[in-house]
Design a protein around this motif. Structure first.
Motif, mmCIF file in Angstrom:
data_model
loop_
_atom_site.group_PDB
_atom_site.id
_atom_site.type_symbol
_atom_site.label_atom_id
_atom_site.label_comp_id
_atom_site.label_asym_id
_atom_site.label_seq_id
_atom_site.Cartn_x
_atom_site.Cartn_y
_atom_site.Cartn_z
ATOM 1 N N LEU A 240 37.562 42.111 43.670
ATOM 2 C CA LEU A 240 38.851 42.431 43.053
ATOM 3 C C LEU A 240 39.619 43.439 43.898
ATOM 4 N N GLU A 241 38.925 44.435 44.426
ATOM 5 C CA GLU A 241 39.583 45.442 45.260
ATOM 6 C C GLU A 241 40.174 44.820 46.523
ATOM 7 N N GLU A 242 39.545 43.785 47.029
ATOM 8 C CA GLU A 242 40.095 43.085 48.192
ATOM 9 C C GLU A 242 41.343 42.284 47.819
ATOM 10 N N TRP A 243 41.382 41.769 46.585
ATOM 11 C CA TRP A 243 42.493 40.917 46.174
ATOM 12 C C TRP A 243 43.737 41.703 45.780
ATOM 13 N N VAL A 244 43.582 42.931 45.293
ATOM 14 C CA VAL A 244 44.747 43.677 44.795
ATOM 15 C C VAL A 244 45.838 43.819 45.863
ATOM 16 N N PRO A 245 45.539 44.306 47.076
ATOM 17 C CA PRO A 245 46.615 44.404 48.074
ATOM 18 C C PRO A 245 47.174 43.051 48.476
ATOM 19 N N ARG A 246 46.357 42.024 48.439
ATOM 20 C CA ARG A 246 46.852 40.684 48.768
ATOM 21 C C ARG A 246 47.833 40.203 47.698
ATOM 22 N N LEU A 247 47.508 40.428 46.447
ATOM 23 C CA LEU A 247 48.418 40.045 45.367
ATOM 24 C C LEU A 247 49.721 40.829 45.439
ATOM 25 N N ALA A 248 49.610 42.119 45.804
ATOM 26 C CA ALA A 248 50.796 42.965 45.894
ATOM 27 C C ALA A 248 51.759 42.482 46.970
ATOM 28 N N ALA A 249 51.243 41.844 47.988
ATOM 29 C CA ALA A 249 52.085 41.371 49.082
ATOM 30 C C ALA A 249 52.680 39.994 48.816
ATOM 31 N N MET A 250 52.234 39.344 47.745
ATOM 32 C CA MET A 250 52.686 37.989 47.439
ATOM 33 C C MET A 250 53.863 37.979 46.486
ATOM 34 N N SER A 251 54.687 36.952 46.587
ATOM 35 C CA SER A 251 55.701 36.693 45.567
ATOM 36 C C SER A 251 55.027 35.980 44.394
#
Length: 310
Positions: A240-251
């Motif tokens: 989950l910690e790996e996904w949070v910044p990725r989600l933040a960068a997505m539309s």
């Protein structure tokens, strides 16, 4: 008997039709849902706007027709945080009852937590030991802990994915400063409650319900819904910690293309991930298991508990 459970939530109005009997597990017979997003239909004074009330009434009336078509003997209608916190809640409830015949019962946040905990306890059984439950809805986060069917501690926090997205993350994708500010807010809110639970000791099993957790688990590698209800699904904090910044960068559109993420829920997924990450971190949870049963099943089980034995 055939029951219809009508859940008026912050995101959707969901009718679940089940065949249920005391001592037996409820068997889903039909599901009917409509995205209403009541939390986004509030005016500047916190009231559900007239257009929103009209849409709510039409949606409830449609659910009633479906329940009748499916042969429901009894309806269990309830509403959660979007209606509970609306400044004109009493007037809205009265109008819904007058025009549809449905008397929506407004659950408190603590009742939500307790009923969801009951569902999780029945699903996992006594062998699960001390349970810690996390549930992220559209308007609130519910947390409950206990060893019996009634939790020893249960709280509800205004940290729902829809509420936070509307109030804190206006950009698409959001601004970095907005994400950081929301992260601080979420963690401060959760941290205030941690002591209420940790005094009971570490849980034996940590579980989570809600669409938000299911979608987060799916994008982190858990089996899809096509694998069936009884396949175990887990969400690890490291993933989950790996996904949070990725989600933040997505539309929102890019999130909607992820496996298991619906177009309607995609805009809220980042806020939900920040809440999930904060709760798992502050409670010291390395991994949790997804529970298929949640609030609606808890409402059904509580009703069955009060039926006389045949």
């Amino acid at each position: 008997m055939r029951l219809g459970v009508l859940d008026v939530g912050s995101n959707t109005v969901h009718l679940l039709v089940v065949d249920a009997h005391p001592g037996a597990r409820p068997l889903p017979a039909h599901s009917h849902k409509a995205e209403l997003r009541l939390a986004e239909l509030l005016d500047g004074q916190g009231a559900i706007a007239p257009a929103g009330v009209e849409r709510l009434i039409a949606t409830v009336a449609d659910a009633v027709r479906v329940a009748e078509d499916k042969g429901c003997e009894e309806m269990l209608p309830f509403a959660t945080s979007a209606v509970r916190e609306a400044s004109n809640a009493d007037a809205v409830l009265a109008q819904v009852k007058t025009e549809t015949g449905i008397d929506l019962q407004v659950l408190t946040g603590e009742e939500e937590a307790r009923l969801t905990f009951l569902a999780a306890r029945r699903w996992f059984g006594w062998s699960a030991g001390k349970l810690l439950l996390l549930d992220i809805g559209g308007g609130s986060l519910e947390i409950a802990y206990g060893i019996d069917e009634e939790p020893d501690a249960a709280v509800s926090l205004p940290l729902g994915a829809g509420r936070l997205t509307a109030g804190w993350l206006p950009g698409d994708p959001p601004e970095t400063d907005d994400v950081r500010t929301l992260r601080r807010h979420v963690r401060a809110q959760i941290a205030r409650t941690v002591g209420e639970f940790t005094r009971f000791g570490r849980p034996d099993h940590v579980v989570a319900t809600s669409k938000t957790f299911k979608q987060l688990a799916r994008i982190a590698g858990a089996p899809g819904s096509g694998e069936g209800l009884y396949v175990q699904r887990f969400l690890g904090r490291a993933a989950l910690e790996e996904w949070v910044p990725r989600l933040a960068a997505m539309s929102a559109g890019e999130r909607a293309a992820l496996p298991g993420v619906s177009e309607g829920r995609a805009p809220q997924l980042l806020a939900g991930a920040l809440v999930a990450e904060g709760a798992m971190d502050l409670f010291g949870v390395d991994a949790l298991e997804i529970c298929p049963w949640a609030l609606r099943e808890g409402v059904i089980l509580r009703r069955l508990d009060h039926l006389p034995e045949e």
